[in-house]
Design an enzyme around this catalytic site. Structure first.
Site, PDB file in Angstrom:
ATOM      1  N   TYR A 195      -4.416  -3.395  11.430  1.00  0.00           N
ATOM      2  CA  TYR A 195      -3.966  -2.990  10.100  1.00  0.00           C
ATOM      3  C   TYR A 195      -4.979  -1.980   9.561  1.00  0.00           C
ATOM      4  CZ  TYR A 195      -2.842  -2.718   5.213  1.00  0.00           C
ATOM      5  OH  TYR A 195      -2.516  -2.220   3.970  1.00  0.00           O
ATOM      6  N   LYS A 229     -13.164  -1.219   0.023  1.00  0.00           N
ATOM      7  CA  LYS A 229     -13.199  -2.597  -0.488  1.00  0.00           C
ATOM      8  C   LYS A 229     -14.516  -2.981  -1.173  1.00  0.00           C
ATOM      9  CE  LYS A 229      -9.191  -4.413   1.640  1.00  0.00           C
ATOM     10  NZ  LYS A 229      -8.574  -4.276   2.938  1.00  0.00           N
ATOM     11  N   TYR A 265       3.230  -5.520  -2.480  1.00  0.00           N
ATOM     12  CA  TYR A 265       3.546  -6.592  -1.524  1.00  0.00           C
ATOM     13  C   TYR A 265       4.312  -7.735  -2.176  1.00  0.00           C
ATOM     14  CZ  TYR A 265       0.971  -4.508   2.261  1.00  0.00           C
ATOM     15  OH  TYR A 265       0.595  -3.668   3.268  1.00  0.00           O
ATOM     16  N   ASP A 292     -13.039   1.090  11.681  1.00  0.00           N
ATOM     17  CA  ASP A 292     -12.496   0.842  10.342  1.00  0.00           C
ATOM     18  C   ASP A 292     -13.185  -0.412   9.800  1.00  0.00           C
ATOM     19  OD1 ASP A 292     -11.105   0.086   8.112  1.00  0.00           O
ATOM     20  OD2 ASP A 292      -9.110   0.230   9.011  1.00  0.00           O
TER      21      ASP A 292
HETATM   22  C1  LIG Z   1      -7.444  -3.197   3.263  1.00  0.00           C
HETATM   23  C2  LIG Z   1      -7.669  -2.401   4.484  1.00  0.00           C
HETATM   24  C3  LIG Z   1      -7.356  -1.036   4.550  1.00  0.00           C
HETATM   25  C4  LIG Z   1      -6.669  -0.325   3.404  1.00  0.00           C
HETATM   26  O1  LIG Z   1      -7.431  -0.318   2.252  1.00  0.00           O
HETATM   27  P1  LIG Z   1      -6.730  -0.045   0.815  1.00  0.00           P
HETATM   28  O2  LIG Z   1      -7.862   0.143  -0.107  1.00  0.00           O
HETATM   29  O3  LIG Z   1      -5.916  -1.276   0.540  1.00  0.00           O
HETATM   30  O4  LIG Z   1      -5.885   1.161   0.977  1.00  0.00           O
HETATM   31  C5  LIG Z   1      -7.670  -0.337   5.693  1.00  0.00           C
HETATM   32  N1  LIG Z   1      -8.244  -0.953   6.735  1.00  0.00           N
HETATM   33  C6  LIG Z   1      -8.552  -2.255   6.724  1.00  0.00           C
HETATM   34  C7  LIG Z   1      -9.228  -2.858   7.903  1.00  0.00           C
HETATM   35  C8  LIG Z   1      -8.251  -3.034   5.615  1.00  0.00           C
HETATM   36  O5  LIG Z   1      -8.512  -4.354   5.620  1.00  0.00           O
END
Ligand SMILES: *Cc1c(COP(=O)(O)O)cnc(C)c1O
Length: 438
Positions: A142, A277, A15, A248
């Protein structure tokens, strides 16, 4: 040559516009909520190192879990073999995930956790001999940067160059009540959003494999906080139209919104949930996708063609699993969710008064995330309020990376009340001297 110069000669950062970005800041040590620069400054990590850190950097307990696991076994393949850290972590996750989750599938990061969810949902219907082959996702979504995850993400500067390679998706309104697309008030906006989702479900006929959402907090799309009723409505509509619901929770999982998982705000369980995460407390890359028993059972067959043929070299990495387990222990030992709750109160008290500033459009707080959306005619990631705040905050020893005109503060939960107040003071000062372009 300085480290920054050697970096410039050898590296390409995520980024980052390499032509115009300021030189990267060399960090030599990280402890608690602070990053320590090579030249002796300390920076408060106001975005949890891209939303992953929760217990603080270099936590002794997590360090020890990692070292102990490394002494036993670093990694082995996960097809045909298993190990205690992987089994225990799956058991512990199933015990705390929204009810109904039956099996855990490991991968490497948030994007792969989403890819696995999309492929599971797709093949679930194929294996059952039903043709449901499209996805419904939300505006401002996202879901990651791999091709499937980009397809379900909202069209944005991140995805635009790749538009021709993405698969088509039905797109429904998100309850972004501050900027309601129809100019409705809060209560009406939310009902209308559900109406729009229902319209997409009808439009897709019986073709929708799944509805995919970031429950309660849409992150990279602008830190949009939902009313819990909308999330409850998504579950209701998925049931009514016989499609799957994918949550997600890559960002929201592990306490970020004040509950262990954001789905708890509405008491709903998805059919498939994506985690990453904070899964390892911010230590190691790891993803996990969990599904209900019906999802899992649709893949059980004498026909090997119905197998879920997906896997990554580092699936169920024992080091990551061991740190993940230790992170879950810390939730109990350190009363982590209570900390998030206290942090939420402090963020609310400190940020709400900023509404009075002419330049501030909206203030939103959920769990350990405080958000200030600036008024502007050019909302969006490319508003250069972002980089200007980042530079000015760094000068003050605070790490912030606004998403365009949306500033947010998302520190590790380990932050103290004094540190929180200090950071809020810096933010209030910054907003008086830096404003978004018109
Ligand atoms: C950060 C994120 C992703 C992608 O995760 P990465 O480990 O960066 O590939 C997918 N969904 C959400 C909601 C996110 O915040």
């Amino acid at each position: 040559m300085s480290l920054a110069d050697r970096d410039r000669a050898a590296l390409w950062h995520p980024y980052t516009q390499m032509l115009t970005a300021p030189a990267p800041v060399p960090i030599s040590r990280a402890q608690g909520v602070y990053l320590y620069t090579e030249d002796g400054r300390k920076i408060l990590d106001g975005i949890s190192s891209w939303w992953v850190n929760i217990h603080g950097h270099s936590h002794p307990k997590l360090n020890e879990a990692l070292a102990a696991q490394a002494r036993e076994m670093e990694h082995v393949l996960f097809a045909g073999f298993t190990h205690r850290p992987a089994v225990e972590l799956a058991e512990r996750l199933l015990a705390i995930l929204p009810r109904g989750m039956s099996r855990v599938f490991y991968s490497d990061n948030g994007s792969t956790a989403v890819e696995v969810a999309l492929k599971l949902a797709f093949q679930y219907w194929e294996n059952r001999g039903e043709t449901r082959r499209t996805f419904i996702a939300l505006h401002h979504a996202y879901h990651g940067d791999t091709v499937g995850a980009m397809s379900v993400s909202e069209d944005s500067p991140f995805t635009r160059p790749f538009a021709p390679m993405l698969f088509p998706v039905f797109r429904a309104h998100a309850p972004y009540c501050y900027r309601c697309p129809l100019g409705l008030d809060r209560a009406t906006c939310q009902i209308d959003c559900l109406g729009d989702l229902e319209a997409r479900l009808k439009e897709s006929g019986d073709s929708a494999a799944a509805v995919l959402v970031e429950p309660m907090l849409q992150g990279a799309g602008g830190m949009i906080v939902w009313p819990a009723e909308f999330l409850a409505g998504v579950r209701r509509l998925c049931d009514r139209y016989g499609t799957l619901m994918i949550a997600d929770e890559v960002l929201t999982g592990f306490g970020r919104t004040g509950k262990m998982f954001a789905c708890e705000h509405a008491g709903v369980s998805p059919d498939i949930i994506c985690l990453s995460k904070a899964l390892t407390g911010g230590y190691l890359p790891m993803g996990a996708t969990a599904g209900t028993a019906p999802i899992y059972e649709a893949f059980l067959s004498d026909d090997r063609g119905k197998t879920f043929f997906h896997g990554h070299s580092y699936t169920a990495n024992p080091l990551a699993c061991a740190v993940g387990l230790a992170s879950l222990d810390l939730f109990r030992e350190e009363g982590t969710l209570d900390r998030v709750c206290a942090l939420e109160g402090r963020l609310r008290a400190g940020l709400e008064p900023l509404r009075k500033l002419d330049s501030v459009g909206d203030v939103r707080v959920i769990g350990g995330v405080g958000i200030v959306e600036m008024r502007t005619d050019h909302p969006g990631y490319l508003n250069d309020f972002g980089p200007r705040i980042t530079a000015a905050a760094l000068d003050r020893g605070l790490l912030l990376r606004p998403l365009g005109n949306v500033l947010y503060f998302m520190p590790p939960y380990a932050i103290t009340p004094d540190e929180t107040d200090w950071a809020i003071e810096q933010i209030a000062d910054l907003l008086r001297v830096v404003s978004p372009n018109a």
